[in-house]
Design a protein around this motif. Structure first.
Motif, PDB file in Angstrom:
ATOM      1  N   GLY A   1      -5.949  -6.285  -0.982  1.00 52.03           N
ATOM      2  CA  GLY A   1      -6.235  -5.514  -1.002  1.00 52.03           C
ATOM      3  C   GLY A   1      -7.221  -5.731   0.687  1.00 52.03           C
ATOM      4  N   PRO A   2      -7.223  -4.214   0.643  1.00 47.83           N
ATOM      5  CA  PRO A   2      -8.614  -4.617   2.196  1.00 47.83           C
ATOM      6  C   PRO A   2      -9.235  -5.977   1.900  1.00 47.83           C
ATOM      7  CG  PRO A   2      -9.844  -2.776   0.736  1.00 47.83           C
ATOM      8  CD  PRO A   2      -8.581  -3.281  -0.213  1.00 47.83           C
ATOM      9  N   ASP A   3      -9.353  -7.110   1.239  1.00 53.27           N
ATOM     10  CA  ASP A   3     -10.160  -7.465   2.057  1.00 53.27           C
ATOM     11  C   ASP A   3      -9.727  -9.394   1.773  1.00 53.27           C
ATOM     12  OD1 ASP A   3     -13.124  -6.097   1.491  1.00 53.27           O
ATOM     13  OD2 ASP A   3     -12.865  -6.116  -0.071  1.00 53.27           O
ATOM     14  N   GLY A   4      -8.343  -8.834   1.761  1.00 49.42           N
ATOM     15  CA  GLY A   4      -7.264 -10.140   1.450  1.00 49.42           C
ATOM     16  C   GLY A   4      -6.656 -10.637   0.519  1.00 49.42           C
ATOM     17  N   VAL A   5      -5.707 -11.481   0.641  1.00 45.85           N
ATOM     18  CA  VAL A   5      -5.151 -11.486  -0.496  1.00 45.85           C
ATOM     19  C   VAL A   5      -5.487 -11.913  -2.238  1.00 45.85           C
ATOM     20  CG1 VAL A   5      -3.357 -13.223  -1.091  1.00 45.85           C
ATOM     21  CG2 VAL A   5      -3.667 -13.120   0.981  1.00 45.85           C
ATOM     22  N   LEU A   6      -4.769 -11.320  -3.182  1.00 43.68           N
ATOM     23  CA  LEU A   6      -5.778 -11.227  -4.732  1.00 43.68           C
ATOM     24  C   LEU A   6      -4.060 -12.307  -5.610  1.00 43.68           C
ATOM     25  CD1 LEU A   6      -6.338  -7.350  -5.312  1.00 43.68           C
ATOM     26  CD2 LEU A   6      -7.486  -8.666  -4.800  1.00 43.68           C
ATOM     27  N   ALA A   7      -3.406 -12.551  -5.241  1.00 46.20           N
ATOM     28  CA  ALA A   7      -2.564 -13.723  -5.905  1.00 46.20           C
ATOM     29  C   ALA A   7      -1.298 -13.096  -4.871  1.00 46.20           C
ATOM     30  CB  ALA A   7      -1.952 -12.431  -6.975  1.00 46.20           C
ATOM     31  N   GLY A   8      -0.657 -14.392  -5.024  1.00 41.34           N
ATOM     32  CA  GLY A   8       0.157 -15.207  -4.383  1.00 41.34           C
ATOM     33  C   GLY A   8       1.700 -16.238  -5.017  1.00 41.34           C
ATOM     34  N   SER A   9       2.443 -15.987  -4.430  1.00 38.92           N
ATOM     35  CA  SER A   9       3.448 -17.827  -4.844  1.00 38.92           C
ATOM     36  C   SER A   9       3.078 -18.372  -3.365  1.00 38.92           C
ATOM     37  CB  SER A   9       4.843 -17.151  -4.451  1.00 38.92           C
ATOM     38  OG  SER A   9       4.949 -16.896  -3.225  1.00 38.92           O
ATOM     39  N   GLY A  10       4.101 -19.373  -3.765  1.00 36.72           N
ATOM     40  CA  GLY A  10       3.857 -20.824  -2.899  1.00 36.72           C
ATOM     41  C   GLY A  10       2.725 -21.885  -2.734  1.00 36.72           C
ATOM     42  N   ASN A  11       3.178 -23.151  -2.035  1.00 34.60           N
ATOM     43  CA  ASN A  11       2.598 -23.923  -2.414  1.00 34.60           C
ATOM     44  C   ASN A  11       0.406 -23.913  -2.207  1.00 34.60           C
ATOM     45  OD1 ASN A  11       4.387 -26.334  -2.639  1.00 34.60           O
ATOM     46  ND2 ASN A  11       4.027 -26.653  -1.115  1.00 34.60           N
ATOM     47  N   ASP A  12       0.737 -23.072  -1.706  1.00 38.14           N
ATOM     48  CA  ASP A  12      -0.825 -22.077  -0.959  1.00 38.14           C
ATOM     49  C   ASP A  12      -1.138 -20.133  -1.220  1.00 38.14           C
ATOM     50  OD1 ASP A  12      -3.602 -21.759  -0.005  1.00 38.14           O
ATOM     51  OD2 ASP A  12      -3.110 -22.275   2.278  1.00 38.14           O
TER      52      ASP A  12
ATOM     53  N   GLY B   1      -0.308 -10.056   5.011  1.00 39.24           N
ATOM     54  CA  GLY B   1      -0.942 -10.154   4.463  1.00 39.24           C
ATOM     55  C   GLY B   1      -2.473  -9.459   5.380  1.00 39.24           C
ATOM     56  N   ARG B   2      -3.078 -10.325   6.127  1.00 41.64           N
ATOM     57  CA  ARG B   2      -3.686  -9.459   7.628  1.00 41.64           C
ATOM     58  C   ARG B   2      -3.333  -8.013   7.982  1.00 41.64           C
ATOM     59  NH1 ARG B   2      -3.002 -15.507   9.270  1.00 41.64           N
ATOM     60  NH2 ARG B   2      -4.962 -16.165   8.306  1.00 41.64           N
ATOM     61  N   PHE B   3      -2.271  -7.737   8.347  1.00 45.56           N
ATOM     62  CA  PHE B   3      -2.436  -6.801   9.234  1.00 45.56           C
ATOM     63  C   PHE B   3      -1.943  -5.712   7.882  1.00 45.56           C
ATOM     64  CE2 PHE B   3       1.471  -3.659   9.378  1.00 45.56           C
ATOM     65  CZ  PHE B   3       0.858  -3.124  10.502  1.00 45.56           C
ATOM     66  N   LEU B   4      -1.714  -5.708   7.041  1.00 45.69           N
ATOM     67  CA  LEU B   4      -1.561  -5.066   5.586  1.00 45.69           C
ATOM     68  C   LEU B   4      -2.961  -4.637   5.000  1.00 45.69           C
ATOM     69  CD1 LEU B   4       1.812  -5.763   3.368  1.00 45.69           C
ATOM     70  CD2 LEU B   4       0.890  -3.846   5.483  1.00 45.69           C
ATOM     71  N   ALA B   5      -3.870  -5.768   5.025  1.00 41.74           N
ATOM     72  CA  ALA B   5      -4.991  -5.714   4.602  1.00 41.74           C
ATOM     73  C   ALA B   5      -6.179  -4.950   5.603  1.00 41.74           C
ATOM     74  CB  ALA B   5      -5.953  -7.244   4.910  1.00 41.74           C
ATOM     75  N   HIS B   6      -5.879  -5.085   7.042  1.00 43.39           N
ATOM     76  CA  HIS B   6      -6.279  -3.775   8.282  1.00 43.39           C
ATOM     77  C   HIS B   6      -6.035  -2.950   8.265  1.00 43.39           C
ATOM     78  CE1 HIS B   6      -7.756  -3.324  11.963  1.00 43.39           C
ATOM     79  NE2 HIS B   6      -6.203  -2.490  12.235  1.00 43.39           N
TER      80      HIS B   6
ATOM     81  N   LEU C   1      -5.640  -1.282   4.820  1.00 45.67           N
ATOM     82  CA  LEU C   1      -6.228  -0.485   4.428  1.00 45.67           C
ATOM     83  C   LEU C   1      -7.897  -0.738   4.725  1.00 45.67           C
ATOM     84  CD1 LEU C   1      -4.534  -1.865   0.554  1.00 45.67           C
ATOM     85  CD2 LEU C   1      -4.705   0.028   2.075  1.00 45.67           C
ATOM     86  N   SER C   2      -8.792  -1.735   5.068  1.00 45.27           N
ATOM     87  CA  SER C   2     -10.009  -1.535   5.793  1.00 45.27           C
ATOM     88  C   SER C   2     -10.217   0.001   6.543  1.00 45.27           C
ATOM     89  CB  SER C   2      -9.733  -2.989   6.783  1.00 45.27           C
ATOM     90  OG  SER C   2      -9.355  -2.577   7.937  1.00 45.27           O
ATOM     91  N   PRO C   3     -11.769  -0.055   6.575  1.00 45.22           N
ATOM     92  CA  PRO C   3     -12.724   0.720   7.410  1.00 45.22           C
ATOM     93  C   PRO C   3     -12.349   0.408   8.679  1.00 45.22           C
ATOM     94  CG  PRO C   3     -14.016  -1.112   5.746  1.00 45.22           C
ATOM     95  CD  PRO C   3     -12.673  -1.359   5.687  1.00 45.22           C
TER      96      PRO C   3
ATOM     97  N   SER D   1      -5.859   0.907  -2.723  1.00 45.02           N
ATOM     98  CA  SER D   1      -6.144   0.157  -2.144  1.00 45.02           C
ATOM     99  C   SER D   1      -5.482  -1.133  -2.586  1.00 45.02           C
ATOM    100  CB  SER D   1      -7.581  -0.106  -2.600  1.00 45.02           C
ATOM    101  OG  SER D   1      -8.323   0.758  -2.249  1.00 45.02           O
ATOM    102  N   ARG D   2      -4.539  -1.364  -2.523  1.00 52.33           N
ATOM    103  CA  ARG D   2      -3.232  -2.504  -3.077  1.00 52.33           C
ATOM    104  C   ARG D   2      -2.406  -2.720  -1.786  1.00 52.33           C
ATOM    105  NH1 ARG D   2      -2.727  -4.498  -8.084  1.00 52.33           N
ATOM    106  NH2 ARG D   2      -4.696  -4.796  -7.283  1.00 52.33           N
ATOM    107  N   TRP D   3      -1.852  -3.675  -1.127  1.00 49.22           N
ATOM    108  CA  TRP D   3      -0.642  -3.791  -0.236  1.00 49.22           C
ATOM    109  C   TRP D   3      -0.189  -5.048  -0.918  1.00 49.22           C
ATOM    110  CZ3 TRP D   3      -0.768  -8.916   0.553  1.00 49.22           C
ATOM    111  CH2 TRP D   3      -1.514  -9.136   0.973  1.00 49.22           C
ATOM    112  N   ALA D   4       0.915  -5.377  -0.916  1.00 46.37           N
ATOM    113  CA  ALA D   4       1.963  -6.120  -1.108  1.00 46.37           C
ATOM    114  C   ALA D   4       4.167  -6.871  -0.227  1.00 46.37           C
ATOM    115  CB  ALA D   4       2.647  -6.083  -2.354  1.00 46.37           C
TER     116      ALA D   4
END
Length: 271
Positions: free
Chosen positions: A26-37, A171-176, A178-180, A232-235
């Protein structure tokens, strides 16, 4: 998403494309994802490229640089229209250096017309327009105006001219979006782009972005981005290899990410 649904989504993507990586937020960053980190956490806080230069395909020395995590740099050339061309155009419009409805050359199309065409038709001309207005390569302009201000320090073109980026930067790009925040991508530009701009014509399009169910807008058939200001969601979904991800996987991924969120939002409205 709940831990159970997160695990189910991971299993679904892994079954269809074991090497694919994905994230949602969402606008504040990652909520879930794949990979080692999946959260792309960089303890240094600078998003540096580690021992290799940005955009060279190396994984760097970050916490997820040794596996299929959020910091592995991947070929995302197919996303260049919305990650480079589109936001730079928005910045130029906001600065008064470009008018969408003025022909870009005598008797030629307008930028608005090019933005509502298919990528193969409009993007080459839009890229030339950006480079003419910026006085240099698209990548340099995008770095200065968009990527660096957003901390997308590992996004760039390799020696072959292919755009490469890690999942975390996308993720940084998409969160931006959605942000104010109104900089570097103006909020008015995002709002104007994520609405139907083709009237009754089909297929319906915004400004490069494509509308879908649940108020979701998308771009890409290989590497793919989705965004929904209403929810307020991106993927992001990045397949393992070149070429389009299976349509069934893209649809299942979109449904898993956005359908439950849309249902929850509807329940709140009805209550």
């Amino acid at each position: 998403m709940t831990p159970d649904s997160d695990e189910a989504l991971h299993a679904k993507v892994n079954a269809a494309d074991p090497g694919a990586v994905w994230a949602l937020g969402g606008p504040d960053g990652v909520l879930a994802g794949s990979g080692n980190d999946p959260y792309g956490i960089d303890p240094s806080g600078d998003g540096s490229c580690g021992d290799g230069p940005c955009g060279d395909g190396s994984s760097g020395n970050g916490p997820s640089g040794d596996g299929p995590g959020a910091d592995v740099v991947r070929d995302v050339g197919a996303l260049a229209p919305v990650v480079a061309v589109w936001p730079v155009l928005g910045s130029l419009v906001a600065r008064g250096e470009l008018s969408l409805h003025t022909p870009i050359e005598a008797h030629g199309p307008t930028a608005h017309q090019l933005l509502t065409r298919g990528a193969g038709e409009g993007v080459p001309a839009l890229t030339r327009l950006v480079e003419q207005l910026c006085g240099g390569p698209l990548g340099d302009c995008a770095t200065e105006l968009i990527w660096r201000p957003l901390g997308m320090t590992r996004t760039g073109h390799d020696l072959d001219g292919t755009l490469r980026a890690p999942l975390a930067d996308l993720g940084r790009f998409l969160a931006h979006l959605l942000s104010p925040a109104d900089h570097p991508v103006p909020r008015a530009w995002t709002a104007e782009s994520l609405r139907i701009r083709t009237g009754e014509l089909t297929p319906a399009r915004g400004l490069l972005w494509h509308p879908g169910p649940y108020g979701v807008w998308s771009y890409g058939e290989g590497p793919a981005l989705w965004i929904s200001p209403r929810l307020s969601r991106w993927a992001v979904l990045l397949p393992a290899g070149p070429g389009p991800a299976p349509a069934s996987l893209r649809t299942a991924f979109r449904e898993a990410v956005f359908a439950s969120t849309a249902a929850q939002a509807g329940a709140v409205v009805r209550s």
